[in-house]
Write a protein that holds these residues in place. Structure first.
Motif, mmCIF file in Angstrom:
data_model
loop_
_atom_site.group_PDB
_atom_site.id
_atom_site.type_symbol
_atom_site.label_atom_id
_atom_site.label_comp_id
_atom_site.label_asym_id
_atom_site.label_seq_id
_atom_site.Cartn_x
_atom_site.Cartn_y
_atom_site.Cartn_z
ATOM 1 N N GLN A 56 -25.143 -24.203 30.603
ATOM 2 C CA GLN A 56 -24.027 -24.907 31.231
ATOM 3 C C GLN A 56 -24.028 -24.746 32.744
ATOM 4 O OE1 GLN A 56 -20.964 -22.926 28.782
ATOM 5 N NE2 GLN A 56 -20.301 -24.989 28.252
ATOM 6 N N PHE A 86 -21.141 -25.052 36.142
ATOM 7 C CA PHE A 86 -19.793 -25.200 36.685
ATOM 8 C C PHE A 86 -19.945 -25.527 38.166
ATOM 9 C CE2 PHE A 86 -16.535 -23.177 39.280
ATOM 10 C CZ PHE A 86 -15.376 -23.710 38.756
ATOM 11 N N ALA A 132 -12.328 -29.902 38.659
ATOM 12 C CA ALA A 132 -12.303 -31.046 37.736
ATOM 13 C C ALA A 132 -12.105 -30.556 36.305
ATOM 14 C CB ALA A 132 -13.605 -31.836 37.852
ATOM 15 N N ALA A 133 -11.502 -31.388 35.482
ATOM 16 C CA ALA A 133 -11.173 -31.007 34.100
ATOM 17 C C ALA A 133 -12.396 -30.542 33.314
ATOM 18 C CB ALA A 133 -10.492 -32.167 33.387
ATOM 19 N N GLU A 134 -13.519 -31.254 33.436
ATOM 20 C CA GLU A 134 -14.706 -30.864 32.671
ATOM 21 C C GLU A 134 -15.267 -29.522 33.145
ATOM 22 O OE1 GLU A 134 -16.036 -33.884 35.815
ATOM 23 O OE2 GLU A 134 -14.423 -33.783 34.356
ATOM 24 N N ASP A 135 -15.156 -29.242 34.448
ATOM 25 C CA ASP A 135 -15.612 -27.946 34.956
ATOM 26 C C ASP A 135 -14.651 -26.836 34.565
ATOM 27 O OD1 ASP A 135 -18.122 -28.487 36.427
ATOM 28 O OD2 ASP A 135 -16.856 -29.814 37.606
ATOM 29 N N GLU A 136 -13.357 -27.137 34.537
ATOM 30 C CA GLU A 136 -12.380 -26.133 34.106
ATOM 31 C C GLU A 136 -12.621 -25.752 32.651
ATOM 32 O OE1 GLU A 136 -7.636 -25.179 33.812
ATOM 33 O OE2 GLU A 136 -8.277 -26.917 34.965
ATOM 34 N N ALA A 137 -13.000 -26.716 31.817
ATOM 35 C CA ALA A 137 -13.285 -26.420 30.406
ATOM 36 C C ALA A 137 -14.484 -25.479 30.296
ATOM 37 C CB ALA A 137 -13.551 -27.725 29.644
ATOM 38 N N VAL A 138 -15.521 -25.703 31.103
ATOM 39 C CA VAL A 138 -16.691 -24.806 31.110
ATOM 40 C C VAL A 138 -16.260 -23.412 31.552
ATOM 41 C CG1 VAL A 138 -18.904 -24.316 32.247
ATOM 42 C CG2 VAL A 138 -18.383 -26.635 31.486
#
Length: 101
Positions: free
Chosen positions: A63, A65, A88-94
């Motif tokens: 992954q 980030f 960003a939302a996708e980076d926060e999820a990671v």
């Protein structure tokens, strides 16, 4: 006793990272040694000065980030603490997946 300024606890986390000074474009290969939802500490011999606006990329085997950040403090020959901004939302999820529940 020194006042704790962090908004979230940091956790040990080892990963490869790259920190770029957005104003100058210079990039430092670094290593993350701890991580939280609000920032991280990166090991580097020549850290950027406190207040520098940067872009940080953190890599694991599977992954990545990426986020804008500000250098909160730097310690010459050791590293620097970074505060993440506008993740960003996708980076926060990671990021949240890397942290303990």
């Amino acid at each position: 006793m020194e006042h704790e300024r962090r908004r979230a606890p940091r956790h040990p986390f080892i990963a490869t990272a790259e920190v770029e000074d957005v104003a100058v474009g210079s990039r430092l290969p670094t290593r993350v040694s701890d991580l939280s939802v609000g920032g991280c500490y990166v090991d580097t011999v020549n850290p950027f000065p406190g207040g520098t606006e940067v872009r940080v990329k953190i890599f694991t085997m599977t992954q990545k980030f990426e986020a804008p950040a500000t250098v909160a403090y730097s310690v010459q020959h050791l590293g620097m603490g970074l505060n993440f901004r506008a993740v960003a939302a996708e980076d926060e999820a990671v990021l949240r997946g890397w942290l303990p529940a």
